[in-house]
Design an enzyme around this catalytic site. Structure first.
Site, PDB file in Angstrom:
ATOM      1  N   GLU A 285       0.935  -1.068  -0.074  1.00 12.57           N
ATOM      2  CA  GLU A 285      -0.024  -0.006  -0.088  1.00 12.57           C
ATOM      3  C   GLU A 285       0.675   1.122   0.060  1.00 12.57           C
ATOM      4  O   GLU A 285       1.116   1.775   1.037  1.00 12.57           O
ATOM      5  CB  GLU A 285      -1.234  -0.050   1.135  1.00 12.57           C
ATOM      6  CG  GLU A 285      -0.358  -0.243   2.605  1.00 12.57           C
ATOM      7  CD  GLU A 285      -1.261   0.198   3.696  1.00 12.57           C
ATOM      8  OE1 GLU A 285      -2.280   1.087   3.609  1.00 12.57           O
ATOM      9  OE2 GLU A 285      -1.043  -0.170   4.804  1.00 12.57           O
TER      10      GLU A 285
ATOM     11  N   GLU B 192       3.777   8.770  -4.325  1.00  9.89           N
ATOM     12  CA  GLU B 192       4.516   8.524  -3.257  1.00  9.89           C
ATOM     13  C   GLU B 192       5.592   7.396  -3.512  1.00  9.89           C
ATOM     14  O   GLU B 192       6.133   6.449  -3.023  1.00  9.89           O
ATOM     15  CB  GLU B 192       3.622   7.915  -2.096  1.00  9.89           C
ATOM     16  CG  GLU B 192       2.818   9.141  -1.532  1.00  9.89           C
ATOM     17  CD  GLU B 192       1.923   8.749  -0.337  1.00  9.89           C
ATOM     18  OE1 GLU B 192       1.991   7.713   0.215  1.00  9.89           O
ATOM     19  OE2 GLU B 192       1.272   9.589   0.027  1.00  9.89           O
TER      20      GLU B 192
END
Lengths: 792, 792
Positions: free
Chosen positions: A509, A518
């Site tokens: 995740e 990210e």
């Protein structure tokens, strides 16, 4: 539990006539105090009253306006300044010069004189002042009068003054220049521009929703009796005898356009707001009104004449006005009700109007969503339109409190468990399955893996990798107390760590609001070393999405950050006072896509690749991406930035999405991600029915990943230079991104790809590719905010 | 005396074929040294050569381009990056990854290796690099290659590299982003974008001026053999079978528009210039080419194939190219001649081309004006495009040297003498005439008064007033030595001084470049105290004029001033690298005026006014002015500011003018005033056939006078929202400033007021008032540079 502080305040509008009638009655010392006290006792939160009296209007008119019309076809320069002294006596001009040298009121020219009369009061500046008169001299004197009124209001400690509406499109720049000068001269005061949602004088035919009564006290204000001329290009182009919805939309766009010019000339001052006047009946097409969501609507004028009677005779608002006011609750506006005591409606009395407004507030979707536990709106209280720097979990080790916040998400982890369960159930080979959680954090995904394993009854071994040494302590604690030997912990960065055996299923995740922001692609490149050739990655893919956005609030928030890079970095924001400018295609070129468009996709595992001896890609070049998107802009607006969203396929038809049109179907009430806001340095004006072409790049060097973005605006070309080019349609246009790529999520939830097939046919056969005229562009944004991707 | 340093340099273009042919011959160590030496010996100033060889192209193509076409209708994302490995072997991709990780040349891949080979050389970067390819992966690799080439050029101390031309309008933003990145990576290098004046591939029919030979070495460069697609909105709209002048203009506008986007994305870097490629034949309409005057044209490519043979067989250029090159001499460009040795023309040999270019330089109007003593161009050498703060003679006392500079003007004082003489001759009453020179400075006007008096034989007494105590010493000296009792000196400010008797004729020279910008109106308000009621003021009136201006040079100069007010102040500038964007009306609205438009006028004496006990106006309110002007913009351009001019009537038909279209007739060779430049903070993009509405205000408070300015851009509305409105034409439009006010100067010199009567008829009867679509605006400029007007 109600988390929404009911902060739409309701004000009573006190007229000059109220003041003069009240003079003899009442128990308070002065008429204003009497009327203010009455308004409070009726439940109003505040009052709004005119600052000046008819005496002032009379004196000013005698001093500053000539007796005959100033516009008799002469050269404007000759109009008043040089001809007035011929037609009127020198005495008036002497008085005017004395006044200009020393502007000052007489007692009877103002409505209030005491601090207690002014407390909590919003004043209306003399609304007959024509700051946008044709005549230079009249404009100049109106500015002196305005400065005088504001100085007097400021003396009385009044915080907000409502300015006369702009009336003359040809001289709105003069109006705006004056307002700017006033903002500079009155540094502690806020000003509000009164703006009817459109110019009623230019739409002659009564609209279906027009109320029967047209003699409210407010309506007379929008047609002042001083000499006026309305010269507006945009209204000029509209045939006066028709008021079709399209024409009404053009009028509403024109009103907004005046506001945009005013606040642009005032450099988006945070002390300048809108007092939106809902006297003109609203159309039944919400699209054209959504632009006001992005503006500083601090006041809403609502005359009692706007109300219609319901079957029982009580005043209610027409449907479009109801909806508009409900939606406007995001602004927490001050709603000014006028004429409540005029007895326009048979039932309900004076209080019925404000009670009805309170009812609209309670039933507003915004208010209701904020009050309902479990919604993003409820979760995000206090974070609306607040700019946050995106997390950089690869570079920074997160705090435990941050993990805890995100672990609260009720939807995301459930979706992960379902995806893992489905993958285990569909795993084709018998025997032990190796699952690896890459980036385990404090362990929520590990726990969900274990639940899925329990439900699946498969033989599974779990590895959990984490590089944050602090979180790794939490993991060790959970392993010893909960998981035992069912989970094996590994400490290190997934891009370099040695793993005892290769995994069948890799769970991670690492997604940001824009999917890859990210650095999930870069991290998973490293994790591919320990995934078997036929292994599965959960998520299996993710896409980034964009839409053009208008928001004066966010523009000012981004500018306010005192850092030269502040407009070069995307922010995480819970959007509230924003408006997506795009509509559905096809736009002027016939090639525009949907309102929100996909930029690019990352898939895991990568299908094939060159690797070095460590099993890593030699360069990050394969993770660069770019997109060029075409958006149709149906209504005029100011572009302030881009809204960024992501959608991820975890496994099969199980996904995560913050795409505004799909999140409800894919992952309703998921809390973990607010959208991304990519700001622009300067607003870009976009006319109605224009096309915005957005370029965005994901770039990389040997140390960093960053985005750059840029936009260009176009209009359809005039017919003289448009030539049908359908036979010359180049192949690249046929493969335009508007052609939907099949998505397992969409198929699963039976959402039709919008317009895509239609568009393709349109573009290729039915519509010719229209020529476009470039009309503007933004700066390039930019090399500022770069995320380091070597986080070691 | 030649003041023009002949600095258009002429370069020889050395090709790869020249280099390979030269390898075995010559006395120099290397082929490049041999060819460079030959070029110098032929009179060239420098050389231009390709940096890389075919070996590099071969390697790069093998590594980075797939064998089959990347555009087979697939989704762009899938095109090369994900499909290439299927169709080609992994070895190429491995090599490519190794190269991307560590970009490096082999010896045989570059043309030069030594510092002496690179000295004074301009290199051409591999022109087959497609920085704007459709395919993400190809673009990405092209950027790596470009960075590698620039790094190598920088290693060899090369100062300028010429980049491949942009080829694909849809991805020009990617091209530009790459150039921006290169400018950041090579901080000591200048880059030039090679740009054909238009895209020849989109104009298929040969033009009348097309040379018969089409096989020059340069022409092959503009059609590289790497896969390419040209997708251009603007060219798409042009029918391929026609190449009418209007279509050619659209193509030239489209080429400029690409350049504008590139340099905007590069934030107008001063290290980014244009290498304009004149291979395509130029049209015979100078208007469309004038935009290049405002751009940084540092190189001009001129292949020998552009030349035609004259009757004797010598190479000459077609008329439009001749004119364009003559006009381009303002840029002092480097003109690169290619193919001179290919024997394309029968006579003159290789030297004929460069000799012809030198001939064009000598016969350039720019060069000739600069060389001719007595012209402004000659007087202003070194001041072209140099920003000067306007003088504030009221606030500051000028230096003697400043007076001396302006006293050199051969025209201004002659005009004053004629005006005074005419006024004296026409003076209706017999007896003594009192003349007062207000603001005598060092005395030039006093001397001219005395000459005029001598010629007129009238009985005249002269007063001379001056407030500068230092200049007053000079005046005393001249009085004692020259003038004696014919002149009476008075020391003091004309707004307060007591004068012994009232004057019949008041002479002043208080004008600035914009007429009133040195506060002549305010000063003369004071001087009116001592002018008789029927007295005359010389000047009797003056007007301010504006035109919208493009100049990347001036934009950068104004930005470079490190003061936050630098873009809020007008500057005095001798314009050179500028282009007026306006054409003659009527424009999209049918209401536009001429190229240069009048803003406002001041007349002296004021006809009637209220005065205080000191004889002064109680306020300065009557000296505020404003103007709203409509300009037609025929060709796409970037607005950087406004050009300001003045025109004054001294007496009768004698005047002074710096109005670009009238100064030659009114006051030819007058030197005292350069125009004013009102800058804008951000360039405003203006499409072809748009309308620019400019607002400008002259404002005042009790201490200061200043200007504010603002502009809005419009396009004609699409026909769906255009409704004929001729019968509804409001009176204010009929009194538009485009209707010429009768001017005594114009009448006297028989200059027709341009278009005015035609326009009026057009607007009222023949043309309907088209709807306009707002497309953009500037910021308001501004309250920054204020001139104090109480200079006491």
């Amino acid at each position: 539990m109600s988390t929404w502080t009911p902060s739409a305040s309701v004000s009573a509008f006190i007229t000059l006539s109220d003041l003069s009638k009240s003079k003899t009655s009442g128990s308070h010392e002065t008429a204003p105090l009497e009327l203010i006290s009455q308004a409070y006792s009726k439940g109003y939160n505040s009052v709004c009253l005119p600052l000046t009296t008819d005496a002032w209007r009379k004196r000013w008119t005698e001093m500053c306006l000539m007796s005959d019309s100033p516009h008799t076809g002469k050269h404007p320069r000759e109009s008043r300044r040089e001809s007035k002294l011929v037609s009127r006596d020198l005495t008036a001009e002497k008085k005017a010069e004395a006044w200009r040298a020393n502007p000052c009121f007489e007692r009877e020219e103002v409505t209030i004189t005491r601090l207690d009369e002014a407390e909590n009061v919003t004043v209306i500046v003399s609304e007959w002042l024509e700051l946008d008169a044709e005549d230079d001299g009249i404009r100049c004197d109106a500015e002196i009068a305005l400065q005088q009124e504001l100085a007097y209001a400021s003396y009385l400690n009044i915080h907000t003054a409502i300015l006369p509406p702009p009336r003359n499109r040809d001289h709105v720049s003069s109006y705006a220049r004056t307002v700017r000068a006033c903002l500079q001269c009155a540094p502690y005061m806020s000003l509000a521009v009164r703006l009817p949602v459109y110019d009623t004088t230019s739409v002659s035919e009564p609209l279906p929703l027009s109320p029967s009564s047209s003699s409210s006290s407010l309506q007379s204000h929008s047609t002042p009796s001083t000499p006026r001329l309305v010269v507006s290009n945009s209204t000029e182009s509209l045939n006066r005898s028709s008021a079709s919805p399209a024409h009404l939309e053009a009028h509403i766009d024109a009103a907004w356009e005046m506001w945009d010019l005013i606040r642009s000339i005032c450099d988006y001052s945070t002390r300048l707001a809108l007092a939106l006047d809902l006297t003109p009946p609203l159309p039944n097409s919400p699209g054209v009104l959504s632009k006001w969501a992005a503006e500083a609507v601090r006041y809403i004028f609502l005359p009692s004449s706007t109300f219609i009677a319901n079957t029982k005779g009580y005043p209610v608002l027409p449907k479009p006005t109801q909806n508009f006011i409900r939606d406007s609750m995001t602004h927490r506006p001050n709603i000014i009700i006028s004429g409540a005591s005029s007895g326009l409606h048979l039932r309900g009395g004076e209080d019925a109007y404000s009670q009805y407004v309170r009812h609209l507030e309670r039933t507003s979707p915004v208010v209701q969503a904020a009050e309902k536990v479990g919604t993003v709106e409820n979760f995000a209280q206090g974070y609306q339109d607040y700019l946050q720097a995106p997390l950089q979990p690869l570079m920074d080790n997160l705090q435990s409190i941050t993990y805890q916040t995100f672990e609260q998400d009720p939807v995301k982890y459930q979706s992960y468990e379902e995806a893992i369960h489905k993958a285990l159930m569909e795993w084709p080979r018998p025997g032990k399955i190796v699952v690896c959680v890459a980036g385990a954090g404090r362990g929520p995904l590990v726990a969900r893996c274990l639940s899925a394993v329990n439900r699946s009854k498969r033989n599974v071994h779990i590895y959990a990798i984490e590089k944050n040494p602090n979180a790794f302590v939490t993991l060790q604690n959970r392993q010893r107390t909960e998981w035992r030997d069912r989970v094996q912990l590994l400490f290190g960065d997934m891009r370099t760590i040695e793993v005892p055996e290769k995994a069948d299923i890799l769970v991670s995740e690492l997604l940001g609001s824009f999917g890859d922001n990210e650095l999930s692609p870069e991290c998973l490149d490293g994790a591919m070393r320990f995934l078997k050739p036929q292994g599965i990655s959960i998520p299996s893919s993710y896409t980034a999405h964009l839409a053009p956005l208008s928001s004066s609030k966010l523009y000012n928030e981004a500018r306010a950050i005192k850092d030269e890079k502040s407009l070069e970095t995307p922010y995480v924001v819970m959007f509230q006072a924003v408006n997506l400018l795009s509509g559905e295609g096809p736009g002027p070129s016939g090639l525009c896509g949907p309102q929100v468009q996909e930029c690019w996709e990352f898939e895991h595992p990568r299908k094939s690749s060159v690797l070095n001896t460590q099993g890593l890609p030699p360069t990050n070049s394969h993770n660069t991406r770019s997109a060029k998107l075409r958006f149709h802009i149906p209504h005029a607006g100011a572009l302030h930035g881009l809204a960024g969203y992501f959608e991820a396929v975890l496994y099969g038809n199980i996904g995560l999405s913050i795409h505004p049109q799909r999140k409800e179907q894919i992952s309703k009430d998921m809390l973990s991600w607010f959208p991304l806001f990519f700001p622009f340095k300067e607003p870009l004006y976009l006319p109605s029915n224009s096309e915005l072409q957005v370029s965005i790049w994901r770039l990389t060097n040997e140390r960093q990943v960053w985005y750059e973005w840029h936009a260009e605006a176009f209009l359809g070309a005039l017919p003289s230079i448009v030539v049908s080019g359908s036979q010359a349609l180049p192949p690249s246009l046929l493969s335009s991104p508007t052609v939907g790529v099949p998505s397992p999520l969409i198929d699963a939830i039976d959402l039709q790809p919008r317009h895509s097939s239609v568009l393709l046919r349109d573009a290729a056969t039915e519509r010719s590719v229209a020529g476009l005229v470039k009309i503007g562009h933004t700066s390039l944004h930019n090399a500022g905010g770069r995320s380091s991707w070597i986080g070691l």
